[in-house]
Scaffold this motif. Sequence first.
Motif, PDB file in Angstrom:
ATOM      1  N   SER A 120       7.536  -1.811  -0.860  1.00  0.00           N
ATOM      2  CA  SER A 120       8.528  -0.466  -0.698  1.00  0.00           C
ATOM      3  C   SER A 120       8.271  -0.229  -3.370  1.00  0.00           C
ATOM      4  CB  SER A 120       9.779  -1.103  -0.738  1.00  0.00           C
ATOM      5  OG  SER A 120      10.672  -1.631  -1.747  1.00  0.00           O
ATOM      6  N   GLN A 177       7.895   5.117   0.705  1.00  0.00           N
ATOM      7  CA  GLN A 177       9.416   4.814   1.258  1.00  0.00           C
ATOM      8  C   GLN A 177       9.800   5.415   3.053  1.00  0.00           C
ATOM      9  OE1 GLN A 177      11.398   2.529  -0.763  1.00  0.00           O
ATOM     10  NE2 GLN A 177      13.002   2.909   1.022  1.00  0.00           N
ATOM     11  N   GLY A 178       8.884   6.146   2.858  1.00  0.00           N
ATOM     12  CA  GLY A 178       8.439   6.832   4.595  1.00  0.00           C
ATOM     13  C   GLY A 178       8.294   5.527   5.416  1.00  0.00           C
ATOM     14  N   GLN A 179       7.490   4.941   4.575  1.00  0.00           N
ATOM     15  CA  GLN A 179       6.559   4.164   5.397  1.00  0.00           C
ATOM     16  C   GLN A 179       7.468   2.860   5.740  1.00  0.00           C
ATOM     17  OE1 GLN A 179       2.872   3.943   2.748  1.00  0.00           O
ATOM     18  NE2 GLN A 179       1.423   4.507   5.018  1.00  0.00           N
ATOM     19  N   TRP A 180       7.851   2.578   5.005  1.00  0.00           N
ATOM     20  CA  TRP A 180       8.598   0.997   4.250  1.00  0.00           C
ATOM     21  C   TRP A 180       9.802   1.623   5.479  1.00  0.00           C
ATOM     22  CZ3 TRP A 180       9.022  -3.828   1.976  1.00  0.00           C
ATOM     23  CH2 TRP A 180      10.557  -4.502   2.190  1.00  0.00           C
ATOM     24  N   ARG A 181      10.042   2.999   6.523  1.00  0.00           N
ATOM     25  CA  ARG A 181      11.502   2.760   6.668  1.00  0.00           C
ATOM     26  C   ARG A 181      11.280   3.103   7.863  1.00  0.00           C
ATOM     27  NH1 ARG A 181      15.539   7.411   3.156  1.00  0.00           N
ATOM     28  NH2 ARG A 181      16.421   5.819   2.054  1.00  0.00           N
ATOM     29  N   SER A 182       9.593   3.437   8.295  1.00  0.00           N
ATOM     30  CA  SER A 182       9.125   3.808   9.978  1.00  0.00           C
ATOM     31  C   SER A 182       9.273   2.795  10.554  1.00  0.00           C
ATOM     32  CB  SER A 182       8.230   4.073   9.425  1.00  0.00           C
ATOM     33  OG  SER A 182       6.993   2.794   9.159  1.00  0.00           O
ATOM     34  N   HIS A 183       9.244   0.999  10.040  1.00  0.00           N
ATOM     35  CA  HIS A 183       9.181  -0.347  10.774  1.00  0.00           C
ATOM     36  C   HIS A 183      11.225  -0.481  10.114  1.00  0.00           C
ATOM     37  CE1 HIS A 183       4.805  -1.318  10.312  1.00  0.00           C
ATOM     38  NE2 HIS A 183       6.031  -0.671   9.215  1.00  0.00           N
TER      39      HIS A 183
END
Length: 428
Positions: free
Chosen positions: A380, A414-420
């Motif tokens: 992240s 951060q968006g990609q991290w939170r997508s999981h």
Amino acid sequence: MVAAGGLPAPYNYGPSVLSEGGRYRAWWCSQLPGVGPAGDDVLHASAASPDGPFAEGASSAVPVFAGEPGRFDGMHTCDPSVLHVGDRYYLYYTGAAGDHAHGNAIGVATSADGMAWTRGAAPVVTAAGEVPRGNVYGAGQPSAVFLDGWFYLLFTDTTAQGAGWNGAGQFVLRSRDPLFGEDVQALTERGFRPAGGERGRSVVDAFSADWAYSPTLDAFAIAHQTTGGTQITFWDREFTRHPYAPVTIPGPWQEGPGLVRDGEGWIRPSTADPCDAVPVDVLRATALAPAPTDIRHFGIDIADADGCGTAPRAARALDGFAVPSPVRTVDLVHDGARVRFERRSVAETVAVEVLDDRPDPVNALPVIADIASGAPALRSPAGEVGLLDTSGGLWRVTPETARTNASPIIDVTQGQWRSHPARGDLRP
């Protein structure tokens, strides 16, 4: 002697001992010249072993908490009990503005590192004042445990209805708020009820006790002094019965013992035999010179605990341990379930220990994730690293775990991290 404030300290007693990060940290009651008002202080030191020697840099110990004039704890701060829950340390302590006659109360302070503390505005427990006795100590000598989302507080109150003729007795409060500012419950003869009524039920006839929760025994263990040494009295989690007979750690003592616990106030299972052995270690003052001092280490191993006899008990006793799986992989016991790793070497980076044998009750725990060799690893913007399980769930791990899993670490937004979906934290 394993811990002391050095030659200027006239007494050293009442330790609170945490095992964390491969070290043992101790806070205890003492007094050093030139530190705050002329009263009790809390000192801190650490060691690689409970056998010591405890030190803080070039010093035997350093003061980390003292009285603050004008407050309820203006002169004395003593009897520390320290927890480390999440990213905060909590110090529960006895405070007094002057002499100890009915002036004792229990306060809470918080810290990010266990060294620099911010005290609360007011005491969280005061003397009940229900029965006048010759012992005018009041309320103090706290010990705290965190279990199932509750902060449990054990303490002395010589003025309580349930105390003995000499003021001895240990009372229990609990709250989901570590500062005990709301929704506080008191242990009564009818179980836990909203606090504020008569303080009538004592769980052990003692002063200056310490306690812990043992997941292997699935019981609270209260350490208190008797003529033969430190007695451990056991209560089940509902405080309805004594599930085990008391045991005694023999040897000399003065004042209260300090159990070696983890940050949540638990006695961690034996790494060699987590299902059946419970290592119980205490630090306690052993001499009067003329006040209690000479803190030393004592301990026993409780055997034949049968901590893995059922699936719920195995889930508690083996939490953080890994065991062989039926499909030639390794299962990590985590929060009442299993996380399956394809590689044993990876499990070794997240587990307390990888056991050679698999207790049968573990089979009843659900497998909630599979982490394959070479699984995607993400980092992240804040620098946290996570492995993705086969369902796309994110498990926080150390960079070492990702490397051992042969998972190249990919920087993501951060968006990609939170997508999981966040599934858990497997960092030691």
